[in-house]
Design a protein around this motif. Structure first.
Motif, PDB file in Angstrom:
ATOM      1  N   LYS A   1      -6.654 -41.987  -4.632  1.00 40.14           N
ATOM      2  CA  LYS A   1      -6.767 -42.332  -5.674  1.00 40.14           C
ATOM      3  C   LYS A   1      -7.602 -43.117  -6.882  1.00 40.14           C
ATOM      4  O   LYS A   1      -6.844 -43.262  -7.851  1.00 40.14           O
ATOM      5  CB  LYS A   1      -7.688 -43.854  -4.638  1.00 40.14           C
ATOM      6  CG  LYS A   1      -8.102 -45.935  -5.917  1.00 40.14           C
ATOM      7  CD  LYS A   1      -8.159 -46.334  -4.816  1.00 40.14           C
ATOM      8  CE  LYS A   1      -8.289 -47.852  -5.443  1.00 40.14           C
ATOM      9  NZ  LYS A   1      -9.286 -49.166  -5.841  1.00 40.14           N
TER      10      LYS A   1
ATOM     11  N   LYS B   1      -5.387 -42.582 -10.625  1.00 35.87           N
ATOM     12  CA  LYS B   1      -6.378 -43.752 -11.310  1.00 35.87           C
ATOM     13  C   LYS B   1      -6.950 -42.780 -13.271  1.00 35.87           C
ATOM     14  O   LYS B   1      -5.857 -43.362 -14.814  1.00 35.87           O
ATOM     15  CB  LYS B   1      -6.927 -44.435 -11.533  1.00 35.87           C
ATOM     16  CG  LYS B   1      -6.868 -45.928 -10.434  1.00 35.87           C
ATOM     17  CD  LYS B   1      -7.913 -45.938  -9.867  1.00 35.87           C
ATOM     18  CE  LYS B   1      -8.955 -47.560 -11.006  1.00 35.87           C
ATOM     19  NZ  LYS B   1      -8.613 -48.863 -10.686  1.00 35.87           N
TER      20      LYS B   1
ATOM     21  N   ASP C   1       4.347 -47.223  -1.732  1.00 33.65           N
ATOM     22  CA  ASP C   1       2.506 -47.013  -2.844  1.00 33.65           C
ATOM     23  C   ASP C   1       3.668 -47.978  -4.194  1.00 33.65           C
ATOM     24  O   ASP C   1       2.364 -48.026  -4.764  1.00 33.65           O
ATOM     25  CB  ASP C   1       3.356 -45.398  -3.481  1.00 33.65           C
ATOM     26  CG  ASP C   1       4.415 -44.475  -3.880  1.00 33.65           C
ATOM     27  OD1 ASP C   1       5.340 -45.487  -3.395  1.00 33.65           O
ATOM     28  OD2 ASP C   1       4.770 -43.761  -3.772  1.00 33.65           O
TER      29      ASP C   1
ATOM     30  N   ALA D   1      -3.870 -46.309  -0.634  1.00 38.79           N
ATOM     31  CA  ALA D   1      -5.056 -46.124  -2.056  1.00 38.79           C
ATOM     32  C   ALA D   1      -4.502 -46.317  -2.915  1.00 38.79           C
ATOM     33  O   ALA D   1      -4.479 -46.321  -4.367  1.00 38.79           O
ATOM     34  CB  ALA D   1      -5.652 -45.325  -1.453  1.00 38.79           C
TER      35      ALA D   1
ATOM     36  N   GLU E   1      -3.000 -48.980  -4.520  1.00 38.79           N
ATOM     37  CA  GLU E   1      -4.366 -50.283  -5.092  1.00 38.79           C
ATOM     38  C   GLU E   1      -4.136 -49.441  -6.582  1.00 38.79           C
ATOM     39  O   GLU E   1      -4.599 -50.141  -7.697  1.00 38.79           O
ATOM     40  CB  GLU E   1      -5.780 -50.148  -3.791  1.00 38.79           C
ATOM     41  CG  GLU E   1      -5.686 -50.780  -2.868  1.00 38.79           C
ATOM     42  CD  GLU E   1      -6.680 -50.808  -2.368  1.00 38.79           C
ATOM     43  OE1 GLU E   1      -7.224 -51.659  -1.753  1.00 38.79           O
ATOM     44  OE2 GLU E   1      -8.178 -49.693  -2.987  1.00 38.79           O
ATOM     45  N   ALA E   2      -4.518 -48.474  -6.752  1.00 38.11           N
ATOM     46  CA  ALA E   2      -4.317 -47.416  -8.152  1.00 38.11           C
ATOM     47  C   ALA E   2      -3.467 -48.277  -8.741  1.00 38.11           C
ATOM     48  O   ALA E   2      -3.386 -47.837 -10.046  1.00 38.11           O
ATOM     49  CB  ALA E   2      -4.930 -46.541  -8.058  1.00 38.11           C
TER      50      ALA E   2
ATOM     51  N   VAL F   1     -12.455 -45.159   1.361  1.00 39.49           N
ATOM     52  CA  VAL F   1     -12.144 -45.164   0.111  1.00 39.49           C
ATOM     53  C   VAL F   1     -13.161 -45.992  -1.129  1.00 39.49           C
ATOM     54  O   VAL F   1     -13.526 -47.015  -0.379  1.00 39.49           O
ATOM     55  CB  VAL F   1     -10.665 -45.008  -0.550  1.00 39.49           C
ATOM     56  CG1 VAL F   1     -10.205 -45.667  -2.108  1.00 39.49           C
ATOM     57  CG2 VAL F   1      -9.555 -45.162   0.464  1.00 39.49           C
TER      58      VAL F   1
END
Lengths: 327, 330
Positions: free
Chosen positions: A153, A157, A38, A9, A12-13, A181
Motif C-alpha cells: 500500500k 501510493k 487490484d 491493500a 485501497e492505494a 495494514v
C-alpha cells in the motif's frame, strides 16, 4: 490497523490516490473485470473516462501511457502479467525510459506500470517470468517489489505520486497474502530498504516474493542458534545499497534470494556491489539463490524444483555460515 | 489548389511558403554540414516533403500535440520550433533544444506541443494516441497529430491505434507520409495493398492527398483537425510524396548498389512542393517576384543566424551526462 490481503491493500492505494488526484487516468486490459482484484470497483467509482479497458494491444498501451503522461496526465497502466511487458517493450524501453533524458529533462513522466511477476501458480513459462532484471537494465525505470501488504500500500501510493516511470511488480502468488495494514495514511518513500528481522550471523537480502520464505527460513534456523538478518530492499531502482552494506558489515556474510533467472539477476547485481564495496567485511563467499537459467515449468513438482524455496535458502545459509577458508 | 486558396488570406499563403522554404534551407545547410563532417551523428532529411508538415501544422496551436519521426526537422520547424536551438541540438551543443542529449532524431519542444522526433519507426503513433487521450480528458478541443512514414504503416501499432482511436473517438490525426521508401526498400516491395485503405475496417475516415501540394494537404488537414476538435474521432491521411535525398545523409558511404534511378528522382524534383507553390502564387497574382525574394533573403538570414548561434554554443558539460535520468533520483 487491520489485516488485509496484499491485493486489497493495493486496491485501497489506487482508490485513495485517484480520489486525491483527479489528473490520474488508469487503463489496461480488463481493469474493469480486474483479474487480480487490484483495480476492482474503480470503474464503478471513477467512471469510464478515468478507468478504461483497453483492447489486448500492449505495444499501444505502453506507448499511450508515455504520450498521456507527456501531455500532462498522471497514468496508471496495467500490463497484467510480467511477460506481457515483452510485447509492450518498445515504448517501455525506447520511450518511457528515455524520453525525459533525450529531451534534457523537459518533461516528467509520472507513470505507474502494474504487473504481476514471477511464478508459483503453474501458469507455465509465458506467464511466470520475473521481469525486474530486464527492466532494471533499462536505466530510466524505477522498480518496486513489495514484500508485505502494508508495504504494497505505502509503496504503491509513493509510486503513483512519483514523477518518474515506475514498475510496481506484485508477486504473482501473493495477492492473497494477509498482513497488518495501518488505517492512517501510509506513503513509503522509494529507495528505502527495511530490515525484516535482525540477526548477527548472515545477511539475507530477499526480493519481493522471496521475503516470506526468507523469514520462514530465518525463524527455523533461529532455533539452532543461527541468527539470520533478513533485508528487504523493497525497491530495486533506486536501490538502498547503504542499508544492505551496513548489514553485511555487521554480519560479514551475504546471501541474495531472487526469483529471477541467475544470469544478470538482481541478486547478481547486489552481490557484485557488495563484493566491490564491502569486500573487507566478508568472511565467506557471497551466495545467490536464484532460478536456474531455464524456463518456469508447468507441473507443480517441476516448478518447485526451480523456484527458490525455504529449503534452497536454508541450504545456502548453512553453507555460508559453515564456510571455512580452505587451508 | 484553388479550393483551399480561397479559404486562406494572402498573408497566410505567404506564411506557408516561408515555412516550407525555412525547412528546405535549414536542411540544405545540414546537408552541407554533414558532407563537411561537421555533424557528430546521422541526419535524415525531409527535402521534398515540406508541404505535409507545413500544410498540417498551419491548423495547429502550441497546445496541440504532434509526434514525429527520425525525419523530424520539418515537423519541428512547422510546429513553431526554434531554428537556432534545433541547429545547436544537431551540432551537439549545450544550447540545443535538448541540450545535446537528443540530436537530430530527438528534437522536441514540449512548450510548443512537439513531443518530438523519434528514432523508432512507428514509435510516435502510440505516443500521439496517448496524447490524444489526455487531450480528450482535458476536454478543451486540443488534438494530437502523429506524423509517420509508409515504413511505419507496416508496424502493427498503427492497427492498434486505429482500433483504440476509433473505439474511444480520440482527437487523433494520423498523417502517413508515403515518400516511396522504407529506408532503402521501395514501398511496393514491402507494403501490400493501399495504406489509405487500412483505416476503413475501423470506420475511420481516410483520404489520400497529393503530399507535394501544400494547399491540398492544408485542405485535407482542415477537415481532419476540425473533426477531431469537435469530438468526431480520428482521421487517416495518406500524403503521397517523394524523398528526393537519401534515407540518411551519408548513405553513399555504405550503399554500394543504387536502389532507385536518377531519372525517377529527377521526375519528382520537377514536382517539388516549394517550386510548385511559388509558381502557383506567381501565376495567380498572389505574390510578386520581389516578395518571394524578400522571403528567401529573410529565411537565409534565419539559417545563417542559426548556424552562428549553434557554432557559438559550448559543448555540453561531460559531468552532466548522467544527470537527469529521473525527476526524483531518490
Amino acid at each position: 490497523m487491520a489485516r488485509k490481503r496484499m491485493i486489497q491493500a493495493m486496491n485501497e492505494a489506487i482508490l485513495e490516490e485517484m480520489e486525491r488526484d483527479p489528473s490520474i487516468v488508469l487503463f489496461g486490459e480488463d481493469v474493469k473485470a480486474s483479474l487480480f482484484g487490484d483495480t476492482r470497483g474503480l470503474w464503478k467509482r471513477f467512471g469510464p473516462d478515468r478507468v478504461r479497458d483497453t483492447p489486448i494491444c500492449e505495444a499501444l498501451i505502453s506507448g499511450m501511457a508515455v504520450g498521456a503522461a507527456a501531455a500532462g496526465r498522471r497514468v496508471i497502466c496495467h500490463m497484467m502479467f510480467g511477460n506481457f511487458v515483452y510485447t509492450g517493450m518498445d515504448a517501455i524501453a525506447n520511450q518511457a525510459a528515455k524520453l525525459r533524458y533525450m529531451t534534457n529533462g523537459q518533461i516528467t513522466l509520472p507513470i505507474t506500470f502494474l504487473a504481476v511477476s514471477g511464478g508459483g501458480r503453474s501458469a507455465a513459462a509465458q506467464h511466470s517470468d520475473a521481469v525486474h532484471p530486464v527492466l532494471a537494465n533499462l536505466g530510466g525505470i524505477k522498480i518496486v517489489m513489495p514484500g508485505s501488504p502494508a508495504d504494497a500500500k505505502g509503496l504503491l501510493k509513493a509510486a503513483i505520486r512519483d514523477d518518474d516511470p515506475v514498475f510496481f511488480l506484485q508477486a504473482a502468488g501473493r495477492g492473497g497474502e494477509p498482513g497488518e495494514v495501518p488505517d492512517e495514511e501510509l506513503v513509503i518513500p522509494l529507495g528505502e530498504a527495511c530490515i525484516r528481522r535482525p540477526g548477527r550471523d548472515v545477511t539475507l537480502v530477499a526480493i519481493g516474493a522471496m521475503v516470506r520464505p526468507a523469514i520462514k527460513c530465518a525463524e527455523a534456523l533461529a532455533g539452532e542458534g543461527i541468527e539470520v538478518e533478513v533485508v528487504d530492499p523493497r525497491t530495486l531502482v533506486p536501490l538502498d545499497l547503504e542499508t544492505i552494506l551496513a548489514s553485511v558489515r555487521r554480519t560479514g556474510r551475504l546471501i541474495v534470494v531472487d526469483e529471477a533467472r541467475d544470469t544478470c539477476s538482481s541478486a547478481s547485481h547486489i552481490a557484485a556491489l557488495a563484493a566491490e564495496h564491502a569486500f573487507d567485511a566478508l568472511r565467506a563467499p557471497i551466495r545467490r539463490v536464484t532460478v536456474p537459467d531455464c524456463c518456469i515449468p508447468y507441473a507443480p513438482v517441476l516448478e518447485r524444483a526451480v523456484l527458490p524455496g525455504v529449503e534452497h535458502i536454508e541450504a545456502a545459509v548453512r553453507a555460508t555460515v559453515g564456510w571455512r577458508r580452505p587451508r | 489548389m484553388s479550393v483551399a486558396a480561397s479559404n486562406l488570406s494572402r498573408e497566410e499563403l505567404l506564411a506557408l511558403y516561408q515555412r516550407m522554404l525555412l525547412i528546405r534551407r535549414m536542411e540544405e545547410q545540414l546537408a552541407r554540414d554533414c558532407a563537411a563532417g561537421k555533424l557528430p551523428g546521422p541526419v535524415h532529411l525531409y527535402v521534398g516533403q515540406e508541404a505535409i508538415a507545413v500544410g498540417v501544422c498551419h491548423h495547429l496551436e502550441d497546445r496541440d500535440w504532434i509526434t514525429s519521426t527520425h525525419r523530424g526537422h520539418g515537423h519541428f520547424l512547422a510546429k513553431g520550433g526554434d531554428p537556432a536551438r534545433m541547429m545547436a541540438e544537431i551540432y551537439g551543443r549545450a544550447d540545443g533544444i535538448c541540450g545535446g542529449f537528443g540530436g537530430s532524431m530527438h528534437v522536441a519542444d514540449f512548450s510548443k506541443g512537439i513531443i518530438g522526433a523519434n528514432g523508432i519507426v512507428g514509435g510516435g503513433i502510440a505516443l500521439a494516441t496517448g496524447a490524444a487521450l489526455a487531450a480528450q480528458l482535458d476536454g478543451d478541443g486540443k488534438v494530437a497529430v502523429a506524423f509517420f512514414g509508409d515504413g511505419a504503416a507496416n508496424q502493427g501499432v498503427l492497427m492498434e491505434a486505429l482500433n483504440v482511436g476509433a473505439l474511444w473517438k480520440l482527437p487523433l490525426i494520423l498523417i502517413c507520409e508515403n515518400n516511396g521508401f522504407s529506408e532503402f526498400s521501395p514501398t511496393a516491395t514491402v507494403t501490400a495493398g493501399r495504406i489509405v485503405e487500412r483505416a476503413r475496417p475501423f470506420g475511420v475516415p481516410a483520404l489520400k492527398v497529393d503530399g507535394n501540394d501544400v494547399l491540398a494537404v492544408w485542405q485535407a488537414a482542415n477537415q481532419a483537425v476540425r473533426r477531431a476538435r469537435e469530438g468526431g474521432g480520428p482521421t487517416l491521411i495518406e500524403a503521397i510524396t517523394y524523398r528526393t535525398r537519401g534515407h540518411v545523409e551519408y548513405e553513399v558511404t555504405f550503399i554500394t548498389e543504387p536502389y532507385r534511378s536518377e531519372a525517377e528522382v529527377e521526375a519528382w524534383r520537377a514536382k517539388d512542393p516549394i517550386g510548385r507553390f511559388a509558381a502557383y502564387l506567381a501565376t495567380h497574382g498572389l505574390a510578386a517576384a520581389d516578395e518571394l525574394e524578400a522571403i528567401e533573403r529573410a529565411v537565409g538570414e534565419t539559417v545563417a543566424e542559426a548556424v552562428r548561434v549553434a557554432e557559438a554554443s559550448p559543448e555540453p558539460d561531460p559531468a552532466s551526462a548522467t544527470g537527469h535520468m529521473f525527476a526524483n533520483p531518490r
